[in-house]
Scaffold this motif. Sequence first.
Motif, PDB file in Angstrom:
ATOM      1  N   VAL A  72      11.042  -1.332  -4.596  1.00  0.00           N
ATOM      2  CA  VAL A  72       9.698  -1.552  -4.092  1.00  0.00           C
ATOM      3  C   VAL A  72       8.829  -0.374  -4.511  1.00  0.00           C
ATOM      4  O   VAL A  72       9.218   0.784  -4.326  1.00  0.00           O
ATOM      5  CB  VAL A  72       9.689  -1.672  -2.542  1.00  0.00           C
ATOM      6  CG1 VAL A  72       8.271  -1.789  -2.015  1.00  0.00           C
ATOM      7  CG2 VAL A  72      10.541  -2.842  -2.104  1.00  0.00           C
ATOM      8  N   ASP A  73       7.689  -0.666  -5.094  1.00  0.00           N
ATOM      9  CA  ASP A  73       6.717   0.375  -5.406  1.00  0.00           C
ATOM     10  C   ASP A  73       5.707   0.414  -4.271  1.00  0.00           C
ATOM     11  O   ASP A  73       5.139  -0.604  -3.888  1.00  0.00           O
ATOM     12  CB  ASP A  73       5.982   0.066  -6.714  1.00  0.00           C
ATOM     13  CG  ASP A  73       6.906   0.148  -7.919  1.00  0.00           C
ATOM     14  OD1 ASP A  73       7.733   1.070  -7.953  1.00  0.00           O
ATOM     15  OD2 ASP A  73       6.791  -0.701  -8.809  1.00  0.00           O
ATOM     16  N   VAL A  74       5.503   1.594  -3.709  1.00  0.00           N
ATOM     17  CA  VAL A  74       4.545   1.761  -2.621  1.00  0.00           C
ATOM     18  C   VAL A  74       3.349   2.521  -3.189  1.00  0.00           C
ATOM     19  O   VAL A  74       3.493   3.625  -3.698  1.00  0.00           O
ATOM     20  CB  VAL A  74       5.170   2.531  -1.441  1.00  0.00           C
ATOM     21  CG1 VAL A  74       4.157   2.719  -0.330  1.00  0.00           C
ATOM     22  CG2 VAL A  74       6.406   1.801  -0.945  1.00  0.00           C
ATOM     23  N   VAL A  75       2.187   1.902  -3.112  1.00  0.00           N
ATOM     24  CA  VAL A  75       0.965   2.482  -3.668  1.00  0.00           C
ATOM     25  C   VAL A  75      -0.102   2.452  -2.589  1.00  0.00           C
ATOM     26  O   VAL A  75      -0.231   1.468  -1.867  1.00  0.00           O
ATOM     27  CB  VAL A  75       0.484   1.675  -4.899  1.00  0.00           C
ATOM     28  CG1 VAL A  75      -0.771   2.275  -5.477  1.00  0.00           C
ATOM     29  CG2 VAL A  75       1.581   1.593  -5.950  1.00  0.00           C
ATOM     30  N   TRP A  76      -0.857   3.529  -2.469  1.00  0.00           N
ATOM     31  CA  TRP A  76      -1.963   3.542  -1.528  1.00  0.00           C
ATOM     32  C   TRP A  76      -3.094   4.364  -2.116  1.00  0.00           C
ATOM     33  O   TRP A  76      -2.909   5.145  -3.035  1.00  0.00           O
ATOM     34  CB  TRP A  76      -1.536   4.067  -0.158  1.00  0.00           C
ATOM     35  CG  TRP A  76      -1.036   5.486  -0.148  1.00  0.00           C
ATOM     36  CD1 TRP A  76      -1.777   6.619  -0.008  1.00  0.00           C
ATOM     37  CD2 TRP A  76       0.318   5.920  -0.289  1.00  0.00           C
ATOM     38  NE1 TRP A  76      -0.984   7.730  -0.048  1.00  0.00           N
ATOM     39  CE2 TRP A  76       0.320   7.323  -0.225  1.00  0.00           C
ATOM     40  CE3 TRP A  76       1.529   5.257  -0.460  1.00  0.00           C
ATOM     41  CZ2 TRP A  76       1.478   8.073  -0.324  1.00  0.00           C
ATOM     42  CZ3 TRP A  76       2.671   6.014  -0.552  1.00  0.00           C
ATOM     43  CH2 TRP A  76       2.646   7.407  -0.485  1.00  0.00           C
ATOM     44  N   ARG A  87       1.675   4.893   7.642  1.00  0.00           N
ATOM     45  CA  ARG A  87       2.211   6.245   7.829  1.00  0.00           C
ATOM     46  C   ARG A  87       3.664   6.201   8.295  1.00  0.00           C
ATOM     47  O   ARG A  87       4.523   6.941   7.811  1.00  0.00           O
ATOM     48  CB  ARG A  87       1.356   7.036   8.813  1.00  0.00           C
ATOM     49  CG  ARG A  87       0.003   7.438   8.267  1.00  0.00           C
ATOM     50  CD  ARG A  87      -0.687   8.493   9.127  1.00  0.00           C
ATOM     51  NE  ARG A  87      -0.704   8.210  10.545  1.00  0.00           N
ATOM     52  CZ  ARG A  87      -1.706   7.610  11.198  1.00  0.00           C
ATOM     53  NH1 ARG A  87      -2.795   7.244  10.551  1.00  0.00           N
ATOM     54  NH2 ARG A  87      -1.628   7.401  12.493  1.00  0.00           N
ATOM     55  N   HIS A  88       3.958   5.320   9.237  1.00  0.00           N
ATOM     56  CA  HIS A  88       5.322   5.188   9.749  1.00  0.00           C
ATOM     57  C   HIS A  88       6.272   4.720   8.642  1.00  0.00           C
ATOM     58  O   HIS A  88       7.381   5.243   8.494  1.00  0.00           O
ATOM     59  CB  HIS A  88       5.353   4.217  10.933  1.00  0.00           C
ATOM     60  CG  HIS A  88       6.701   4.061  11.545  1.00  0.00           C
ATOM     61  ND1 HIS A  88       7.369   5.096  12.158  1.00  0.00           N
ATOM     62  CD2 HIS A  88       7.520   2.989  11.624  1.00  0.00           C
ATOM     63  CE1 HIS A  88       8.537   4.662  12.598  1.00  0.00           C
ATOM     64  NE2 HIS A  88       8.646   3.381  12.277  1.00  0.00           N
ATOM     65  N   PHE A  89       5.847   3.759   7.849  1.00  0.00           N
ATOM     66  CA  PHE A  89       6.662   3.257   6.751  1.00  0.00           C
ATOM     67  C   PHE A  89       6.987   4.371   5.761  1.00  0.00           C
ATOM     68  O   PHE A  89       8.140   4.537   5.343  1.00  0.00           O
ATOM     69  CB  PHE A  89       5.938   2.107   6.046  1.00  0.00           C
ATOM     70  CG  PHE A  89       6.683   1.559   4.872  1.00  0.00           C
ATOM     71  CD1 PHE A  89       7.817   0.779   5.054  1.00  0.00           C
ATOM     72  CD2 PHE A  89       6.264   1.815   3.583  1.00  0.00           C
ATOM     73  CE1 PHE A  89       8.512   0.274   3.979  1.00  0.00           C
ATOM     74  CE2 PHE A  89       6.949   1.307   2.492  1.00  0.00           C
ATOM     75  CZ  PHE A  89       8.074   0.539   2.693  1.00  0.00           C
TER      76      PHE A  89
END
Length: 102
Positions: A72-76, A87-89
């Motif tokens: 999984v790529d997490v982008v913000w 934030r929790h993730f």
Amino acid sequence: MVASRDPEQQAPRFLQAHRHWRTDNHTAALSLMQCGLGCGLLPYSLVQPYLAAGSQVQVELDNVTDAFHLWVDVVWSNSRPLGLGARHFIELMRARPPRRPV
């Protein structure tokens, strides 16, 4: 062996039986297994009541898993503050040690 009709949906290592019953319907596959016509891999949520009643048996295999490991790529965006859930993730992801590919 009860297997999917789609040859792309099954790993060749599972199809070692001389005869295969093929269906794309989990309920039909379970019915074939209940008649004693084969074995197969089905969602636990589908077979759990039958396991609890003793009408089906789960075979534990040491070298087979139904776990899926997905990347999984997490982008913000840095221009907007992260919400509480994001934030929790991210905290959970940082706290978990990285896994080596299987």
